[in-house]
Design a protein around this motif. Structure first.
Motif, PDB file in Angstrom:
ATOM      1  N   HIS A   1       0.575  -1.116   0.170  1.00 34.25           N
ATOM      2  CA  HIS A   1      -0.174   0.072  -0.169  1.00 34.25           C
ATOM      3  C   HIS A   1       0.935   1.136  -0.120  1.00 34.25           C
ATOM      4  CE1 HIS A   1      -2.629  -3.412   1.643  1.00 34.25           C
ATOM      5  NE2 HIS A   1      -3.986  -2.282   0.932  1.00 34.25           N
ATOM      6  N   GLN A   2       1.266   1.495  -1.697  1.00 31.81           N
ATOM      7  CA  GLN A   2       1.728   2.856  -1.649  1.00 31.81           C
ATOM      8  C   GLN A   2       1.200   4.487  -1.932  1.00 31.81           C
ATOM      9  OE1 GLN A   2       5.301   3.163  -0.649  1.00 31.81           O
ATOM     10  NE2 GLN A   2       5.270   1.367  -0.270  1.00 31.81           N
ATOM     11  N   PHE A   3       1.729   5.471  -1.342  1.00 36.15           N
ATOM     12  CA  PHE A   3       1.251   6.562  -2.413  1.00 36.15           C
ATOM     13  C   PHE A   3       1.920   6.244  -4.118  1.00 36.15           C
ATOM     14  CE2 PHE A   3       1.605   8.213   1.493  1.00 36.15           C
ATOM     15  CZ  PHE A   3       0.374   8.818   2.190  1.00 36.15           C
ATOM     16  N   GLY A   4       1.198   7.448  -4.724  1.00 34.20           N
ATOM     17  CA  GLY A   4       1.582   6.959  -6.200  1.00 34.20           C
ATOM     18  C   GLY A   4       2.768   7.365  -6.191  1.00 34.20           C
ATOM     19  N   GLY A   5       3.329   6.900  -7.551  1.00 26.87           N
ATOM     20  CA  GLY A   5       4.853   7.564  -7.623  1.00 26.87           C
ATOM     21  C   GLY A   5       5.861   6.768  -6.601  1.00 26.87           C
ATOM     22  N   ALA A   6       5.972   6.595  -5.780  1.00 26.35           N
ATOM     23  CA  ALA A   6       6.731   5.721  -5.065  1.00 26.35           C
ATOM     24  C   ALA A   6       7.364   4.791  -5.741  1.00 26.35           C
ATOM     25  CB  ALA A   6       6.371   5.355  -3.890  1.00 26.35           C
ATOM     26  N   THR A   7       8.706   4.654  -5.490  1.00 21.26           N
ATOM     27  CA  THR A   7       9.558   3.144  -6.229  1.00 21.26           C
ATOM     28  C   THR A   7       8.894   1.906  -4.970  1.00 21.26           C
ATOM     29  OG1 THR A   7      11.412   4.646  -7.318  1.00 21.26           O
ATOM     30  CG2 THR A   7      11.452   2.137  -6.702  1.00 21.26           C
TER      31      THR A   7
ATOM     32  N   ILE B   1      -1.141  -4.151  -5.421  1.00 23.15           N
ATOM     33  CA  ILE B   1      -0.692  -3.107  -4.436  1.00 23.15           C
ATOM     34  C   ILE B   1      -1.535  -2.478  -5.456  1.00 23.15           C
ATOM     35  CG2 ILE B   1       1.697  -1.318  -4.825  1.00 23.15           C
ATOM     36  CD1 ILE B   1       2.901  -3.009  -6.876  1.00 23.15           C
ATOM     37  N   SER B   2      -1.533  -1.942  -4.250  1.00 27.25           N
ATOM     38  CA  SER B   2      -3.299  -0.401  -3.341  1.00 27.25           C
ATOM     39  C   SER B   2      -1.998   1.116  -3.797  1.00 27.25           C
ATOM     40  CB  SER B   2      -3.967  -0.438  -2.773  1.00 27.25           C
ATOM     41  OG  SER B   2      -4.615  -1.014  -2.618  1.00 27.25           O
ATOM     42  N   ALA B   3      -2.112   1.334  -5.100  1.00 30.61           N
ATOM     43  CA  ALA B   3      -1.830   2.845  -4.908  1.00 30.61           C
ATOM     44  C   ALA B   3      -2.750   4.350  -4.310  1.00 30.61           C
ATOM     45  CB  ALA B   3      -0.782   3.428  -6.146  1.00 30.61           C
ATOM     46  N   PHE B   4      -1.922   5.108  -3.534  1.00 30.13           N
ATOM     47  CA  PHE B   4      -2.952   6.308  -3.161  1.00 30.13           C
ATOM     48  C   PHE B   4      -2.530   7.380  -3.484  1.00 30.13           C
ATOM     49  CE2 PHE B   4      -3.647   2.736  -0.072  1.00 30.13           C
ATOM     50  CZ  PHE B   4      -5.125   2.985   0.841  1.00 30.13           C
ATOM     51  N   PRO B   5      -3.147   8.698  -4.406  1.00 28.36           N
ATOM     52  CA  PRO B   5      -2.971  10.159  -3.879  1.00 28.36           C
ATOM     53  C   PRO B   5      -1.938  10.395  -2.695  1.00 28.36           C
ATOM     54  CG  PRO B   5      -5.384   9.381  -4.511  1.00 28.36           C
ATOM     55  CD  PRO B   5      -4.748   8.418  -3.565  1.00 28.36           C
ATOM     56  N   ARG B   6      -1.524  11.378  -4.051  1.00 28.46           N
ATOM     57  CA  ARG B   6      -0.256  11.727  -2.388  1.00 28.46           C
ATOM     58  C   ARG B   6      -1.018  13.416  -1.623  1.00 28.46           C
ATOM     59  NH1 ARG B   6       4.801  10.073  -1.629  1.00 28.46           N
ATOM     60  NH2 ARG B   6       5.779   9.236  -3.021  1.00 28.46           N
ATOM     61  N   ASP B   7      -2.062  13.587  -2.682  1.00 27.28           N
ATOM     62  CA  ASP B   7      -2.683  14.693  -2.215  1.00 27.28           C
ATOM     63  C   ASP B   7      -3.565  14.562  -1.103  1.00 27.28           C
ATOM     64  OD1 ASP B   7      -3.457  17.360  -0.967  1.00 27.28           O
ATOM     65  OD2 ASP B   7      -3.919  18.100  -2.705  1.00 27.28           O
ATOM     66  N   MET B   8      -4.317  13.779  -0.193  1.00 30.02           N
ATOM     67  CA  MET B   8      -5.237  13.138  -0.115  1.00 30.02           C
ATOM     68  C   MET B   8      -6.330  13.817   1.183  1.00 30.02           C
ATOM     69  SD  MET B   8      -5.600   8.649   0.529  1.00 30.02           S
ATOM     70  CE  MET B   8      -4.608   8.613   1.716  1.00 30.02           C
ATOM     71  N   PHE B   9      -5.619  14.946   1.744  1.00 30.17           N
ATOM     72  CA  PHE B   9      -6.477  15.879   2.050  1.00 30.17           C
ATOM     73  C   PHE B   9      -6.607  17.354   1.259  1.00 30.17           C
ATOM     74  CE2 PHE B   9      -4.326  13.113   5.332  1.00 30.17           C
ATOM     75  CZ  PHE B   9      -5.154  12.589   6.448  1.00 30.17           C
TER      76      PHE B   9
ATOM     77  N   SER C   1       2.264  10.814   7.731  1.00 28.74           N
ATOM     78  CA  SER C   1       2.599  11.182   6.663  1.00 28.74           C
ATOM     79  C   SER C   1       3.117  10.266   5.960  1.00 28.74           C
ATOM     80  CB  SER C   1       3.459  12.246   7.458  1.00 28.74           C
ATOM     81  OG  SER C   1       4.093  12.952   7.985  1.00 28.74           O
ATOM     82  N   THR C   2       3.787   9.323   6.253  1.00 25.71           N
ATOM     83  CA  THR C   2       3.904   8.437   5.288  1.00 25.71           C
ATOM     84  C   THR C   2       3.157   6.833   5.470  1.00 25.71           C
ATOM     85  OG1 THR C   2       5.179   6.698   7.061  1.00 25.71           O
ATOM     86  CG2 THR C   2       6.420   8.339   5.834  1.00 25.71           C
ATOM     87  N   ASN C   3       1.814   6.363   5.787  1.00 26.89           N
ATOM     88  CA  ASN C   3       1.275   6.307   6.142  1.00 26.89           C
ATOM     89  C   ASN C   3       0.057   6.474   5.383  1.00 26.89           C
ATOM     90  OD1 ASN C   3      -0.238   3.143   6.287  1.00 26.89           O
ATOM     91  ND2 ASN C   3       0.723   2.920   7.851  1.00 26.89           N
ATOM     92  N   PRO C   4      -0.162   5.472   4.002  1.00 23.71           N
ATOM     93  CA  PRO C   4      -1.212   6.134   3.158  1.00 23.71           C
ATOM     94  C   PRO C   4      -2.919   5.755   4.099  1.00 23.71           C
ATOM     95  CG  PRO C   4      -0.169   3.990   1.920  1.00 23.71           C
ATOM     96  CD  PRO C   4       0.371   4.875   3.125  1.00 23.71           C
ATOM     97  N   LEU C   5      -3.179   4.213   4.797  1.00 22.52           N
ATOM     98  CA  LEU C   5      -3.796   3.981   5.315  1.00 22.52           C
ATOM     99  C   LEU C   5      -4.332   4.563   6.391  1.00 22.52           C
ATOM    100  CD1 LEU C   5      -3.224  -0.318   5.151  1.00 22.52           C
ATOM    101  CD2 LEU C   5      -5.039   0.967   3.682  1.00 22.52           C
ATOM    102  N   ALA C   6      -3.011   5.612   7.320  1.00 26.80           N
ATOM    103  CA  ALA C   6      -3.415   5.845   8.300  1.00 26.80           C
ATOM    104  C   ALA C   6      -4.212   7.668   8.101  1.00 26.80           C
ATOM    105  CB  ALA C   6      -1.694   5.979   8.930  1.00 26.80           C
ATOM    106  N   GLN C   7      -3.863   7.701   6.766  1.00 28.13           N
ATOM    107  CA  GLN C   7      -4.293   8.768   6.205  1.00 28.13           C
ATOM    108  C   GLN C   7      -5.473   8.174   5.942  1.00 28.13           C
ATOM    109  OE1 GLN C   7      -1.811  11.274   3.415  1.00 28.13           O
ATOM    110  NE2 GLN C   7      -0.125  11.456   4.307  1.00 28.13           N
TER     111      GLN C   7
END
Length: 238
Positions: free
Chosen positions: A46-52, A128-136, A220-226
């Motif tokens: 589970h990662q933010f989009g653009g991550a390696t 793999i699940s990819a999340f937007p970086r600007d969810m807020f 800041s780093t965990n998309p699931l927490a956001q």
């Protein structure tokens, strides 16, 4: 962009995913009806989009000469390749860079094959699940038109809000005992106790949301927490 390589059954074992539970076990919704709901697991997939992403090579391979991998975007019933086929040594970890993701969560498959000298065999397919970086974004817009109050003994919540460019007013005229942080959203207080308990949980009440777990360190780093925080915030900003 090459066509998708065959996804034939392989003899290798499924990949051993390194996962660990988020530092909470459940959510108890007290208002209006008590409900028990399991929270999702934290995972390197589970990662933010653009991550390696680096996938540990834990496969037990025999007679391997080469590994190849390719990332596919899952779209309804179809899968569309989004990267070129990448080859790697049999003992190397497998790396893939996710595309940028905007607006909504996107799902991908990393397809891995192994060459054993004569033909390619399917080795693994990793979702793999990819999340937007600007969810807020919606919360940022809400905060521009409302007074968001924050009292933070250690500055972790304030640091996250600044990182997300969410405007807020610091402190209620007091500093809560460390390591607690409090955020006033509309008529409700969000209380981050930042403690470890035998049963980590989030209490959602009429006038308070109480986090009884270590939450801010990973926000800041965990998309699931956001995602989890946003699901609660929507009740107060919509």
């Amino acid at each position: 962009m090459p066509a998708r390589f065959p996804n034939s059954p392989g003899s290798g074992p499924p990949h051993s995913r390194k996962t660990s539970l988020l530092p909470w076990l459940f959510v108890i919704l007290i208002f209006p009806v008590p409900v028990l709901s399991a929270l999702p697991q934290e995972s390197e997939y589970h990662q933010f989009g653009g991550a390696t992403l680096s996938v540990p090579n834990e496969y037990k391979l025999h007679n391997c000469t080469l590994i190849r991998s390719q990332l596919f975007h899952k779209q309804n019933t179809n899968s569309v390749p989004v990267t070129q086929v990448a080859e790697s040594a049999c003992e190397s970890d497998i790396e893939v860079t996710l595309p940028d993701v905007h607006e909504t969560l996107q799902h991908f498959d990393l397809v891995i094959e192994v060459n054993k000298g004569e033909r390619w065999e399917h080795l693994d397919t990793i979702p793999i699940s990819a999340f937007p970086r600007d969810m807020f974004k919606s919360f940022r817009e809400w905060a521009k038109d409302h007074k968001l109050m924050v009292a933070d003994s250690e500055g972790k919540l304030e640091a996250f809000l600044k990182e997300q460019e969410i405007p807020f007013t610091s402190a209620f005229g007091f500093e809560p005992p460390s390591p607690r942080a409090i955020m006033k959203v509309g008529k409700r207080e969000y209380v981050f106790n930042e403690i470890e308990t035998p049963f980590p949980k989030i209490w959602i009440k009429d006038k308070q949301v109480i986090f009884e777990l270590r939450f801010l360190d990973q926000l800041s780093t965990n998309p699931l927490a956001q995602k989890e925080l946003l699901q609660v915030l929507k009740q107060d900003i919509d």
